[in-house]
Design a protein around this motif. Structure first.
Motif, short mmCIF file in Angstrom:
data_model
loop_
_atom_site.label_atom_id
_atom_site.label_comp_id
_atom_site.label_asym_id
_atom_site.label_seq_id
_atom_site.Cartn_x
_atom_site.Cartn_y
_atom_site.Cartn_z
N LYS A 53 0.82 -1.22 0.00
CA LYS A 53 0.00 0.00 0.00
C LYS A 53 0.85 1.27 0.00
N ARG A 55 2.26 3.72 -1.81
CA ARG A 55 2.09 4.16 -3.20
C ARG A 55 3.41 4.60 -3.85
N MET A 60 1.07 -0.84 -6.60
CA MET A 60 -0.38 -0.84 -6.73
C MET A 60 -0.80 0.31 -7.64
N ALA A 65 -6.07 -3.44 -7.62
CA ALA A 65 -5.99 -3.81 -6.21
C ALA A 65 -5.46 -5.23 -6.10
N TRP A 66 -4.94 -5.56 -4.94
CA TRP A 66 -4.46 -6.92 -4.66
C TRP A 66 -5.45 -7.62 -3.76
N ILE A 67 -5.74 -8.89 -4.07
CA ILE A 67 -6.58 -9.69 -3.18
C ILE A 67 -5.83 -10.97 -2.80
N THR A 119 -1.14 -13.51 -3.76
CA THR A 119 -2.06 -12.41 -4.00
C THR A 119 -2.26 -12.26 -5.51
N LEU A 121 -3.61 -9.66 -8.62
CA LEU A 121 -3.90 -8.29 -9.01
C LEU A 121 -5.25 -8.27 -9.75
N GLU A 124 -10.18 -2.91 -10.20
CA GLU A 124 -11.12 -2.52 -9.14
C GLU A 124 -12.57 -2.44 -9.61
N ARG A 127 -13.39 -6.39 -11.16
CA ARG A 127 -13.03 -7.41 -10.17
C ARG A 127 -12.42 -8.65 -10.82
#
Length: 151
Positions: A53, A55, A60, A65-67, A119, A121, A124, A127
């Motif tokens: 996070k 920046r 990112m 976003a990363w999940i 994770t 990518l 956003e 999804r």
């Protein structure tokens, strides 16, 4: 780029280029008076999120976003309160849309837990998984885990 983990030795903190320290909290304990297993997921999350996070590091890009899709934890020793921990993180490999991290938690120069986290990518808005760019991979270069074979 895939990398095989070194299986001949216990984790060494110096192999993990991204590090941060934290305190063991009294609230982290379970009825056995050691850190509860679920708390380690939070320790590992703190390491990943603090890095990703930021920046200024370009990990990112806007609109992405990363999940988390996988977290495998290995509990190696009891951790008690009071105390401090040193968390280490290193990139183990890249997929088309994913980054795999090797992570450790050390206390008093002893590895108390390790994990591998994957994770992905995503866009956003849609999804859906988004391919890693050359810029993202290059920006992760300083955080590549040492001591693994990248052949």
């Amino acid at each position: 780029m895939n990398a095989a983990a070194r299986h001949d030795a216990a984790p060494r903190l110096q192999d993990y280029p991204y590090r941060l320290s934290d305190n063991v909290r009294f609230a982290d304990l379970d009825p056995n008076q050691h850190v509860n297993n679920a708390v380690y997921a939070t320790y590992f999350e703190t390491g990943r999120v603090t890095l990703m996070k930021d920046r200024s590091l370009g990990l990112m890009p806007p609109g992405l976003a990363w999940i988390m899709v996988r977290l495998d934890m290995h509990f190696r020793a009891e951790l008690r309160w009071p105390g401090t921990i040193e968390m280490g993180l290193g990139v183990a490999r890249f997929g088309r849309t994913s980054v795999t991290f090797d992570q450790v938690v050390f206390s008093q120069d002893r590895c108390v837990a390790s994990a591998q986290a994957v994770t992905v990518l995503i866009d956003e808005i849609t999804r859906k998984p988004a391919p890693l760019t050359e810029d993202i991979i290059r920006n992760f270069a300083p955080w590549m885990r040492r001591g693994i074979d990248r052949a």
